[in-house]
Design a protein around this motif. Structure first.
Motif, PDB file in Angstrom:
ATOM      1  N   PRO A  42      12.279  72.697 -14.346  1.00 21.10           N
ATOM      2  CA  PRO A  42      13.351  72.917 -15.310  1.00 21.10           C
ATOM      3  C   PRO A  42      13.412  71.796 -16.345  1.00 21.10           C
ATOM      4  O   PRO A  42      13.051  70.660 -16.062  1.00 21.10           O
ATOM      5  N   ARG A  43      13.885  72.155 -17.503  1.00 20.17           N
ATOM      6  CA  ARG A  43      14.040  71.180 -18.581  1.00 20.17           C
ATOM      7  C   ARG A  43      15.155  70.209 -18.214  1.00 20.17           C
ATOM      8  O   ARG A  43      16.167  70.596 -17.630  1.00 20.17           O
ATOM      9  N   SER A  44      14.978  68.942 -18.570  1.00 19.17           N
ATOM     10  CA  SER A  44      16.019  67.949 -18.316  1.00 19.17           C
ATOM     11  C   SER A  44      17.215  68.206 -19.220  1.00 19.17           C
ATOM     12  O   SER A  44      17.064  68.649 -20.354  1.00 19.17           O
ATOM     13  N   VAL A  45      18.385  67.903 -18.681  1.00 20.11           N
ATOM     14  CA  VAL A  45      19.620  68.032 -19.440  1.00 20.11           C
ATOM     15  C   VAL A  45      20.270  66.660 -19.534  1.00 20.11           C
ATOM     16  O   VAL A  45      19.863  65.719 -18.842  1.00 20.11           O
ATOM     17  N   SER A  46      21.280  66.548 -20.355  1.00 18.85           N
ATOM     18  CA  SER A  46      21.988  65.274 -20.473  1.00 18.85           C
ATOM     19  C   SER A  46      22.864  65.064 -19.238  1.00 18.85           C
ATOM     20  O   SER A  46      23.189  66.016 -18.510  1.00 18.85           O
ATOM     21  N   ASP A  47      23.264  63.822 -19.033  1.00 23.72           N
ATOM     22  CA  ASP A  47      24.115  63.503 -17.897  1.00 23.72           C
ATOM     23  C   ASP A  47      25.449  64.238 -18.001  1.00 23.72           C
ATOM     24  O   ASP A  47      25.925  64.813 -17.021  1.00 23.72           O
ATOM     25  N   ALA A  48      26.027  64.255 -19.195  1.00 21.45           N
ATOM     26  CA  ALA A  48      27.309  64.935 -19.384  1.00 21.45           C
ATOM     27  C   ALA A  48      27.191  66.426 -19.083  1.00 21.45           C
ATOM     28  O   ALA A  48      28.042  67.009 -18.405  1.00 21.45           O
ATOM     29  N   SER A  49      26.129  67.026 -19.571  1.00 14.08           N
ATOM     30  CA  SER A  49      25.910  68.449 -19.327  1.00 14.08           C
ATOM     31  C   SER A  49      25.693  68.716 -17.836  1.00 14.08           C
ATOM     32  O   SER A  49      26.228  69.675 -17.284  1.00 14.08           O
ATOM     33  N   ALA A  50      24.910  67.873 -17.179  1.00 13.95           N
ATOM     34  CA  ALA A  50      24.644  68.049 -15.747  1.00 13.95           C
ATOM     35  C   ALA A  50      25.930  67.938 -14.938  1.00 13.95           C
ATOM     36  O   ALA A  50      26.164  68.734 -14.025  1.00 13.95           O
ATOM     37  N   ARG A  51      26.780  66.973 -15.278  1.00 15.37           N
ATOM     38  CA  ARG A  51      28.044  66.811 -14.559  1.00 15.37           C
ATOM     39  C   ARG A  51      28.957  68.023 -14.760  1.00 15.37           C
ATOM     40  O   ARG A  51      29.579  68.504 -13.817  1.00 15.37           O
ATOM     41  N   GLU A  52      29.012  68.494 -15.991  1.00 16.55           N
ATOM     42  CA  GLU A  52      29.849  69.655 -16.292  1.00 16.55           C
ATOM     43  C   GLU A  52      29.341  70.897 -15.558  1.00 16.55           C
ATOM     44  O   GLU A  52      30.111  71.622 -14.929  1.00 16.55           O
ATOM     45  N   LEU A  53      28.034  71.130 -15.635  1.00 16.50           N
ATOM     46  CA  LEU A  53      27.454  72.296 -14.961  1.00 16.50           C
ATOM     47  C   LEU A  53      27.587  72.197 -13.450  1.00 16.50           C
ATOM     48  O   LEU A  53      27.876  73.185 -12.772  1.00 16.50           O
ATOM     49  N   SER A  54      27.398  70.995 -12.913  1.00 10.51           N
ATOM     50  CA  SER A  54      27.498  70.802 -11.473  1.00 10.51           C
ATOM     51  C   SER A  54      28.921  71.055 -10.976  1.00 10.51           C
ATOM     52  O   SER A  54      29.117  71.590  -9.886  1.00 10.51           O
ATOM     53  N   ALA A  55      29.905  70.674 -11.784  1.00 14.92           N
ATOM     54  CA  ALA A  55      31.301  70.934 -11.412  1.00 14.92           C
ATOM     55  C   ALA A  55      31.571  72.437 -11.352  1.00 14.92           C
ATOM     56  O   ALA A  55      32.371  72.898 -10.542  1.00 14.92           O
ATOM     57  N   GLN A  56      30.869  73.197 -12.190  1.00 18.71           N
ATOM     58  CA  GLN A  56      31.073  74.653 -12.222  1.00 18.71           C
ATOM     59  C   GLN A  56      30.302  75.368 -11.119  1.00 18.71           C
ATOM     60  O   GLN A  56      30.839  76.253 -10.459  1.00 18.71           O
ATOM     61  N   ASP A  57      29.034  74.996 -10.954  1.00 15.37           N
ATOM     62  CA  ASP A  57      28.185  75.771 -10.034  1.00 15.37           C
ATOM     63  C   ASP A  57      27.878  75.072  -8.705  1.00 15.37           C
ATOM     64  O   ASP A  57      27.261  75.661  -7.829  1.00 15.37           O
ATOM     65  N   GLY A  58      28.276  73.818  -8.542  1.00 15.00           N
ATOM     66  CA  GLY A  58      28.077  73.114  -7.282  1.00 15.00           C
ATOM     67  C   GLY A  58      26.652  72.640  -7.022  1.00 15.00           C
ATOM     68  O   GLY A  58      26.346  72.157  -5.941  1.00 15.00           O
ATOM     69  N   ARG A  59      25.787  72.779  -8.012  1.00 18.92           N
ATOM     70  CA  ARG A  59      24.398  72.334  -7.828  1.00 18.92           C
ATOM     71  C   ARG A  59      24.320  70.816  -7.843  1.00 18.92           C
ATOM     72  O   ARG A  59      25.136  70.132  -8.458  1.00 18.92           O
ATOM     73  N   LEU A  60      23.311  70.306  -7.193  1.00 21.46           N
ATOM     74  CA  LEU A  60      23.130  68.873  -7.181  1.00 21.46           C
ATOM     75  C   LEU A  60      22.484  68.397  -8.482  1.00 21.46           C
ATOM     76  O   LEU A  60      21.881  69.180  -9.222  1.00 21.46           O
ATOM     77  N   ILE A  61      22.627  67.111  -8.745  1.00 15.15           N
ATOM     78  CA  ILE A  61      22.031  66.483  -9.923  1.00 15.15           C
ATOM     79  C   ILE A  61      20.949  65.537  -9.439  1.00 15.15           C
ATOM     80  O   ILE A  61      21.182  64.725  -8.540  1.00 15.15           O
ATOM     81  N   VAL A  62      19.771  65.649 -10.027  1.00 13.71           N
ATOM     82  CA  VAL A  62      18.665  64.754  -9.689  1.00 13.71           C
ATOM     83  C   VAL A  62      18.367  63.899 -10.914  1.00 13.71           C
ATOM     84  O   VAL A  62      18.024  64.407 -11.981  1.00 13.71           O
ATOM     85  N   TYR A  63      18.505  62.594 -10.768  1.00 14.45           N
ATOM     86  CA  TYR A  63      18.161  61.648 -11.824  1.00 14.45           C
ATOM     87  C   TYR A  63      16.733  61.189 -11.566  1.00 14.45           C
ATOM     88  O   TYR A  63      16.397  60.786 -10.453  1.00 14.45           O
ATOM     89  N   TRP A  64      15.899  61.252 -12.592  1.00 16.06           N
ATOM     90  CA  TRP A  64      14.487  60.935 -12.445  1.00 16.06           C
ATOM     91  C   TRP A  64      13.994  60.276 -13.729  1.00 16.06           C
ATOM     92  O   TRP A  64      14.727  60.172 -14.715  1.00 16.06           O
ATOM     93  N   ARG A  65      12.738  59.834 -13.717  1.00 16.49           N
ATOM     94  CA  ARG A  65      12.096  59.324 -14.930  1.00 16.49           C
ATOM     95  C   ARG A  65      10.612  59.664 -14.885  1.00 16.49           C
ATOM     96  O   ARG A  65      10.022  59.744 -13.798  1.00 16.49           O
ATOM     97  N   PRO A  66      10.008  59.898 -16.042  1.00 19.43           N
ATOM     98  CA  PRO A  66       8.570  60.191 -16.079  1.00 19.43           C
ATOM     99  C   PRO A  66       7.755  59.019 -15.531  1.00 19.43           C
ATOM    100  O   PRO A  66       8.100  57.861 -15.732  1.00 19.43           O
TER     101      PRO A  66
END
Length: 137
Positions: A42-66
């Protein structure tokens, strides 16, 4: 001709070994290219977007780097379940890097996973796979 028989046989065997190892090496590089391809995950999203989406759908957030071998190992292990998480590239998003520092106590150790508000620093891929495949709360 008998004197040359062993030498010719050894050269044929050596040639076949070199050809076989080239095929194996090529296959390894094709697999590595597929694992590291941005199209495979999946395409990376911003931290703010990930937090917002995670609050809605309960999915986990994975922070990574190339370039992180542990992130690559995690991405390869979760495979098709990777789309069940929100991925944040901390090199592309300074807020994501700040979120990682908040979880890890000041450093940018990745992968860092946040699941239901709880942070996990470099978790075992099997544990992340469990989190990705568990039923929603």
């Amino acid at each position: 001709m008998r004197r040359w028989g062993l030498s010719i046989g050894l050269l044929v065997v050596a040639g076949l070994a070199v050809a076989f190892s080239s095929v194996i090496t090529g296959a390894v590089f094709v697999v590595l290219a597929a694992l590291t391809s941005p199209r495979a995950f999946p395409r990376s999203v911003s931290d703010a977007s990930a937090r917002e989406l995670s609050a809605q759908d309960g999915r986990l957030i994975v922070y990574w780097r190339p370039g992180c071998p542990y992130c690559l190992r995690l991405r390869a292990r979760v495979g098709p379940f990777a789309r069940r998480a929100h991925w944040v590239d901390i090199w592309a998003d300074p807020d994501g890097a700040a979120s990682v520092r908040a979880v890890t106590g000041g450093d940018e150790t990745v992968p860092t996973v946040v699941h239901h508000g709880e942070g996990f620093v470099n978790p075992a891929p099997a544990r992340v796979l469990e989190m990705l495949t568990e039923r929603p709360r």
